[in-house]
Design an enzyme around this catalytic site. Structure first.
Site, PDB file in Angstrom:
ATOM      1  CG  ASN A 279     -20.490  20.255 -29.772  1.00  0.00           C
ATOM      2  OD1 ASN A 279     -19.389  19.750 -29.925  1.00  0.00           O
ATOM      3  ND2 ASN A 279     -21.017  20.464 -28.571  1.00  0.00           N
TER       4      ASN A 279
ATOM      5  CE  LYS B 102     -37.154   5.847 -33.881  1.00  0.00           C
ATOM      6  NZ  LYS B 102     -37.103   4.890 -34.975  1.00  0.00           N
TER       7      LYS B 102
ATOM      8  N   PRO C 264     -26.170  24.086 -16.760  1.00  0.00           N
ATOM      9  CG  PRO C 264     -25.200  22.535 -15.318  1.00  0.00           C
ATOM     10  CD  PRO C 264     -26.292  22.698 -16.334  1.00  0.00           C
TER      11      PRO C 264
ATOM     12  CB  ILE D 171     -18.926  23.468 -16.725  1.00  0.00           C
ATOM     13  CG1 ILE D 171     -20.090  22.511 -16.989  1.00  0.00           C
ATOM     14  CG2 ILE D 171     -17.798  22.770 -15.969  1.00  0.00           C
ATOM     15  CD1 ILE D 171     -19.781  21.391 -17.954  1.00  0.00           C
TER      16      ILE D 171
ATOM     17  CG  PHE E 283     -10.574  26.827 -25.927  1.00  0.00           C
ATOM     18  CD1 PHE E 283      -9.862  26.458 -24.801  1.00  0.00           C
ATOM     19  CD2 PHE E 283      -9.951  26.728 -27.173  1.00  0.00           C
ATOM     20  CE1 PHE E 283      -8.550  26.013 -24.902  1.00  0.00           C
ATOM     21  CE2 PHE E 283      -8.644  26.288 -27.289  1.00  0.00           C
ATOM     22  CZ  PHE E 283      -7.945  25.928 -26.150  1.00  0.00           C
TER      23      PHE E 283
ATOM     24  CE  LYS F 185     -19.288  32.751 -25.688  1.00  0.00           C
ATOM     25  NZ  LYS F 185     -19.184  31.835 -26.810  1.00  0.00           N
TER      26      LYS F 185
HETATM   27  O1  PMT Z   1     -12.521  19.155 -29.982  1.00  0.00           O
HETATM   28  P1  PMT Z   1     -11.943  19.683 -31.265  1.00  0.00           P
HETATM   29  O2  PMT Z   1     -12.568  19.049 -32.480  1.00  0.00           O
HETATM   30  O3  PMT Z   1     -10.445  19.639 -31.305  1.00  0.00           O
HETATM   31  O4  PMT Z   1     -12.339  21.233 -31.361  1.00  0.00           O
HETATM   32  C1  PMT Z   1     -11.815  22.156 -30.464  1.00  0.00           C
HETATM   33  C2  PMT Z   1     -12.878  23.186 -30.036  1.00  0.00           C
HETATM   34  C3  PMT Z   1     -13.347  23.976 -31.216  1.00  0.00           C
HETATM   35  C4  PMT Z   1     -14.064  22.460 -29.374  1.00  0.00           C
HETATM   36  C5  PMT Z   1     -12.200  24.114 -28.962  1.00  0.00           C
HETATM   37  O5  PMT Z   1     -11.099  24.729 -29.528  1.00  0.00           O
HETATM   38  C6  PMT Z   1     -13.160  25.160 -28.438  1.00  0.00           C
HETATM   39  O6  PMT Z   1     -13.311  26.228 -28.995  1.00  0.00           O
HETATM   40  N1  PMT Z   1     -13.835  24.841 -27.299  1.00  0.00           N
HETATM   41  C7  PMT Z   1     -14.879  25.694 -26.684  1.00  0.00           C
HETATM   42  C8  PMT Z   1     -16.230  25.277 -27.199  1.00  0.00           C
HETATM   43  C9  PMT Z   1     -17.358  26.056 -26.562  1.00  0.00           C
HETATM   44  O7  PMT Z   1     -18.214  25.463 -25.944  1.00  0.00           O
HETATM   45  O8  PMT Z   1     -17.270  27.347 -26.679  1.00  0.00           O
HETATM   46  P2  PMT Z   1     -18.331  28.428 -26.071  1.00  0.00           P
HETATM   47  O9  PMT Z   1     -17.909  29.716 -26.641  1.00  0.00           O
HETATM   48  O10 PMT Z   1     -19.721  27.949 -26.279  1.00  0.00           O
HETATM   49  O11 PMT Z   1     -18.048  28.389 -24.498  1.00  0.00           O
HETATM   50  C10 PMT Z   1     -17.112  29.259 -23.868  1.00  0.00           C
HETATM   51  C11 PMT Z   1     -16.469  28.533 -22.713  1.00  0.00           C
HETATM   52  O12 PMT Z   1     -17.448  28.177 -21.755  1.00  0.00           O
HETATM   53  C12 PMT Z   1     -15.753  27.256 -23.100  1.00  0.00           C
HETATM   54  O13 PMT Z   1     -14.555  27.186 -22.348  1.00  0.00           O
HETATM   55  C13 PMT Z   1     -16.734  26.165 -22.676  1.00  0.00           C
HETATM   56  O14 PMT Z   1     -16.058  24.958 -22.303  1.00  0.00           O
HETATM   57  C14 PMT Z   1     -17.426  26.806 -21.476  1.00  0.00           C
HETATM   58  N2  PMT Z   1     -18.816  26.391 -21.247  1.00  0.00           N
HETATM   59  C15 PMT Z   1     -19.787  26.688 -22.135  1.00  0.00           C
HETATM   60  C16 PMT Z   1     -21.088  26.368 -21.856  1.00  0.00           C
HETATM   61  C17 PMT Z   1     -21.398  25.720 -20.629  1.00  0.00           C
HETATM   62  N3  PMT Z   1     -22.653  25.383 -20.325  1.00  0.00           N
HETATM   63  N4  PMT Z   1     -20.422  25.432 -19.782  1.00  0.00           N
HETATM   64  C18 PMT Z   1     -19.141  25.760 -20.066  1.00  0.00           C
HETATM   65  O15 PMT Z   1     -18.254  25.479 -19.269  1.00  0.00           O
END
Ligand code: PMT
Length: 404
Positions: free
Chosen positions: A210, A289, A309, A311, A327, A341
């Site tokens: 991403n 590949k 998973p 995390i 986030f 969330k």
């Molecule tokens: O890195 P930059 O370019 O500065 O951009 C910042 C950002 C946009 C990445 C940051 O501000 C942000 O929003 N990060 C969260 C990205 C994300 O994965 O969001 P989500 O809504 O999909 O996940 C929610 C939360 O679960 C997040 O805290 C994520 O780290 C966590 N997660 C998600 C999926 C997973 N399998 N494991 C996780 O821990």
């Protein structure tokens, strides 16, 4: 609570009988979270070996000004720049006289001349030497220049006399050292932060990922360090320099990030999941590949994915649970999805981030977010990612303090 977390103390040891106490001082400063490097005068090495202080400080001990080997590793100017404080303990009468005169005739005095950080000395000498008008005048000169004097204390001396001139007790020197620094809102807290993207390999040349640059996660790490926390970052691939003073673990895939977090989370107080983690990965990674010819003409290929998973949910549902902040990167129904969330992942706070707008969110230098707690929200205006990081750290500290 550790009072010297992230602080770099350059300990100068000069040649007096109290030099043996420097070994204990190194340990006690480290107990308070300080990173300690030692510089000894030649006379100090007659009282305690550099090897002892090297083993305790876990850093090379510096003794010579003109040593090409050490100068090429960490020279006197770099040492002076490295330090947040130069602390000379014990400081002999001769050393203080040379400091007053601005001499640069050995490594320690040269360092003191070059250092722009605060300087403190803990005098240690015979009571008559301490009472001597020359020494007293030197102390006044040092104090006038803003150099901190720790002690001396009074009592029985190594020479058998009693009076003022003993080096202060080690505990007292550590307290006075900590008193020179203002402690931040996260002083002594251990913080683990995930940052950047994860990459899921399809074959040796392709992967799913991403747009996360790591900027927001690294800015939070820097703000947490400035607030006095000891910080570990588990980072996916980025082009950024890791923040100074953070302990960094670099990973690529979500599984690697998950394992690194599981290992590092055991002794943390606060977990912040900023990483943009891939929710899915290919069921299998092709060893070679994948050839375009593998697909029947005009049919394309199908990539089968399996869930990764979660995390942050694993962290937030572990025992003991650190204070956990997530986030939410959303492109629609931002507040609603962020709150879902917060609840589903058992988080203490979540920062809702609109990543559909190119000026904020992924890879931008600015961000506009709303912070959600289980019982309230706070919308923040557009600001730089580092200003946002400082504000988030303040809000985390306030919330953690209320929960304590
Ligand atoms: O890195 P930059 O370019 O500065 O951009 C910042 C950002 C946009 C990445 C940051 O501000 C942000 O929003 N990060 C969260 C990205 C994300 O994965 O969001 P989500 O809504 O999909 O996940 C929610 C939360 O679960 C997040 O805290 C994520 O780290 C966590 N997660 C998600 C999926 C997973 N399998 N494991 C996780 O821990």
């Amino acid at each position: 609570m550790q009072t010297l977390t992230n602080k770099r103390v350059l300990l100068g040891v000069t040649g007096g009988i109290a030099a043996y106490k420097s070994a204990e001082l190194v340990r006690r400063l480290q107990d308070q979270g300080a990173d300690v490097r030692v510089v000894m005068t030649r006379a100090a090495a007659e009282f305690i070996t550099p090897l002892t202080l090297q083993a305790l400080s876990q850093n090379p001990v510096h003794t010579e000004l003109l040593d090409s080997e050490t100068e090429s590793a960490m020279g006197h100017i770099e040492l002076a720049r490295w330090a947040d404080l130069v602390l000379v303990a014990p400081a002999t009468a001769d050393f203080m006289a040379r400091l007053v005169a601005g001499r640069g005739d050995d490594l320690l005095t040269t360092l003191c001349l070059a250092a722009e950080c605060p300087l403190a000395v803990a005098p240690a000498m015979n009571q008559a030497m301490w009472a001597n008008p020359s020494t007293q005048q030197n102390c006044t000169s040092l104090a006038d220049r803003g150099i901190h004097l720790f002690g001396p204390g009074a009592g029985l001396q190594a020479c058998g006399e009693t009076g003022l001139g003993r080096m202060l007790d080690i505990e007292e020197i550590v307290i006075q050292t900590a008193g020179l620094f203002t402690s931040g809102v996260l002083a002594g807290r251990r913080v683990l932060i995930t940052a950047g993207p994860t990459r899921e390999a399809i074959d040796p040349v392709r992967f799913i990922t991403n747009h996360s640059s790591g900027k927001q996660g690294y800015a939070l790490a820097t703000a947490a360090i400035e607030a006095g926390a000891s910080v570990t970052i588990v980072s996916g691939p980025t082009h950024l320099d890791p923040p100074d003073r953070a302990n960094c673990v670099f990973v690529t895939s979500t599984n690697e990030m998950h394992n690194a977090v599981q290992e590092a989370v055991l002794d943390v107080d606060i977990f912040i999941g900023v990483a943009a983690v891939a929710d899915y990965r290919p069921v299998s990674v092709s060893e070679q590949k994948i050839k375009k010819s593998a697909a029947p003409s005009n049919k394309g290929i199908t990539l089968e994915l399996v869930e990764n998973p979660d995390i942050i949910a694993t962290v937030a549902n572990s025992e003991p649970k650190p204070f956990t902040i997530g986030f939410a990167a959303e492109t629609e129904n931002i507040m609603e999805y962020a709150r879902q969330k917060l609840v589903a992942k058992n988080l203490d706070m979540i920062i809702a981030n609109d990543v559909g707008d190119d000026d904020i969110g992924f890879n931008s230098d600015q961000n506009r977010t709303t912070i959600l707690w289980p019982d309230r929200t706070e919308a923040l205006p557009m600001m730089s990612k580092s200003a946002l990081a400082s504000r988030i750290i303040e809000l985390i500290a306030e919330t953690v303090e209320k929960d304590d």
